[in-house]
Write an enzyme that holds these catalytic residues in place. Structure first.
Site, PDB file in Angstrom:
ATOM      1  CE  LYS A  33      -3.848   1.930   2.613  1.00  0.00           C
ATOM      2  NZ  LYS A  33      -4.812   1.865   3.762  1.00  0.00           N
TER       3      LYS A  33
ATOM      4  CB  SER B  19      -8.193   3.607   2.900  1.00  0.00           C
ATOM      5  OG  SER B  19      -7.347   3.157   3.652  1.00  0.00           O
TER       6      SER B  19
ATOM      7  CB  SER C 172      -8.357   0.852   5.476  1.00  0.00           C
ATOM      8  OG  SER C 172      -9.041   1.805   5.303  1.00  0.00           O
TER       9      SER C 172
HETATM   10  N1  GLN Z   1     -13.401   4.140   6.259  1.00  0.00           N
HETATM   11  C1  GLN Z   1     -12.557   4.619   7.479  1.00  0.00           C
HETATM   12  C2  GLN Z   1     -12.344   5.911   7.697  1.00  0.00           C
HETATM   13  O1  GLN Z   1     -12.453   6.603   6.752  1.00  0.00           O
HETATM   14  C3  GLN Z   1     -11.492   3.726   8.027  1.00  0.00           C
HETATM   15  C4  GLN Z   1     -10.295   4.084   7.079  1.00  0.00           C
HETATM   16  C5  GLN Z   1      -9.150   3.251   7.299  1.00  0.00           C
HETATM   17  O2  GLN Z   1      -9.216   2.006   7.857  1.00  0.00           O
HETATM   18  N2  GLN Z   1      -7.889   3.458   7.105  1.00  0.00           N
HETATM   19  O3  GLN Z   1     -11.669   6.645   8.432  1.00  0.00           O
END
Ligand code: GLN
Length: 483
Positions: A76, A151, A175
């Protein structure tokens, strides 16, 4: 070759069926050919990958061995990779060449893994759809008009489309698990502190955790084994021995108690997902598990608490991007104030700016007690709920997401509806426990994920249950058309 799991690639390399150089070149070609329609990669490190593959083949020829030696993966684009752009999906870091490797990246390099490139993500990992990247949205290979979740959308899509056998991801509120569910792959968020956060660019430090995304639980076990462990450079990393995850995979799960929270199956859950979950529970029962209804009474407050705590920490973490030391700087600033404000307005996208504003507000004098402190108290109540639940069951089973993948653009104008997609995943981060998502079926052609949650440091148990489930089902073997 692209359909092989990481475990099978490892065996094939050992049996000399092909070399690391061969599979690396093959996958690079596949990425070049197929990724333009998916946008799952931000950077493809072709030269580096081929050099690493050659070096891995030489090490093997000298008799060196590690399961991951010569196995290609991707990271990532939030993990620092020495000499390679580490953008976080943001204009702010589009020109940032990391001067060092994140601990996770270094540990995988030490095993001999080959890095094919860096995968796309929501800007600074803020999002549930992988649409907010400066590099454009990632597409779901099951339906190119739909989001892959986020994400770590690029990491999940690269695995789902068989461009790479496994990837790293990060999980602050879901994410790793949420995009794994929406693309039909397997991903695990370890216990907070199990995997070093050093060199993993911070979003919300008390929630962030890195972990693997792969086709199977077996592959996740292989990768997590190499990623996990104490790191003196991360003060929240925990010095507890890493168990042998692989050797736990084959244990029978008869007699295991699986809790199903009644709150997870009420309101908002798509009926097709609920049906898939019920079937998965029956399959687990056939393997000898005992299903028990449990209650997590404070679940309703989880989204509100998370969307105060995560932005509060983000507003503090992202204050370092001020145009002074690294990253983007605006043109011709009038004075210091102008430089700060224009750099941050131009360098960050709308969702990141929204989180910084919300977080700064929640932490400001007068509102701190009303919002931030209250959110911390709710966090504790949720933790108590889970500890109480784990007194009566070994693991908890739930949907990973309330809905299958939605259309690109559908929820862009309505952030709250997107935040609600995190309802089942964020609690694991608030509590710090490990959680895994695995494919459990389809809803009208779109993958559905089931989530397993366990007490602290029980990653081995999660991988074991998922592996046993994957021995009697083949949802994880389904591949989207054209890939
Ligand atoms: N969807 C969640 C957020 O927007 C989690 C994102 C993540 O786990 N990085 O904060």
């Amino acid at each position: 070759m692209h359909q092989l799991t990481l475990a099978k690639i490892s065996k094939a390399l050992l049996a000399k069926q092909f070399s690391s150089f061969e599979i690396t070149s093959y996958l690079l070609q596949r990425i070049n050919k197929l990724d333009p329609q998916l946008n799952s990669f931000i950077t493809v490190t072709e030269e580096l990958a081929l050099a690493q593959a050659k070096a891995a083949d030489e090490r093997r020829a000298q008799g060196k061995y590690h399961e991951l030696l010569g196995v290609p993966i991707a990271h990532k684009d939030l993990f620092c990779t020495e000499g390679v752009c580490t953008s976080c999906g943001s204009k702010m870091l589009a020109n940032f060449i990391a001067p060092y490797n994140a601990t996770v990246v270094q540990k995988l390099i030490n095993t001999g893994c080959v890095t094919l490139g860096k995968t796309n993500l929501d800007e600074f990992a803020m999002g549930s759809s992988s649409e907010t990247s400066y590099y454009g949205p990632v597409k779901n290979p099951w339906d190119l008009t739909r989001v892959p979740g986020g994400s770590s959308g690029g990491s999940a899509v690269a695995v789902a489309a068989r461009l790479v056998p496994a990837t790293t991801g990060t999980d602050t509120g879901g994410s790793i698990r949420q995009p794994s569910a929406l693309t039909g792959v397997t991903g695990i968020k370890p216990t907070y502190g199990r995997v070093s956060r050093w060199g993993m660019i911070a979003y919300a430090s008390s929630l962030d955790q890195g972990g693997p995304i792969a086709k199977t639980a077996e592959d996740c076990a292989l990768l997590l084994q190499a990623m996990a462990g104490f790191d003196p450079k991360d003060s929240t990393s925990i010095s507890q021995e890493v168990p042998d995850y692989y050797s736990q995979l084959d244990k029978k799960i008869a007699g295991l108690k699986i809790g199903v929270p009644k709150e997870f199956f009420s309101g908002g859950l798509d009926v097709r997902i609920e049906q898939r979950l019920q079937t998965a529970l029956q399959e687990l029962e056939k393997l000898g598990a005992e299903i028990k209804e449990i209650s997590l009474p404070n679940l309703e407050q989880a989204i509100s608490a998370y969307y105060v705590i995560a932005p509060a920490e983000a507003s503090s973490n992202l204050s370092r991007f001020d145009g002074v030391r690294f990253g983007y700087r605006c043109e011709n600033p009038r004075d210091l104030q102008d430089m700060y404000s224009r750099t941050r307005t131009e360098g960050f996208g709308a969702e990141v700016r929204r989180r910084i504003l919300v977080g700064t507000y929640a932490l400001s004098a007068g509102y701190y007690d009303a919002y931030y402190l209250k959110a911390l108290k709710i966090r504790r109540l949720i933790k108590n709920d889970f500890m109480q639940a784990f007194a009566g069951v070994d693991v908890i089973f739930s949907p990973t997401t309330p809905n299958p993948a939605w259309q690109i653009g559908e929820k862009v104008g309505d952030p709250v509806s997107q935040y609600l997609e995190d309802i089942y995943t964020i609690t694991a981060n608030l509590v710090g426990i490990p959680a895994l998502s695995m494919p459990v079926g389809f809803a009208d052609g779109l993958p559905v994920g089931g989530q397993l949650l366990a007490p602290y440091f029980a990653e081995g148990l999660l991988l074991n249950i998922a592996h046993q489930y994957q021995q009697v089902t083949d949802w994880h073997r389904q591949v989207p058309n054209g890939f």
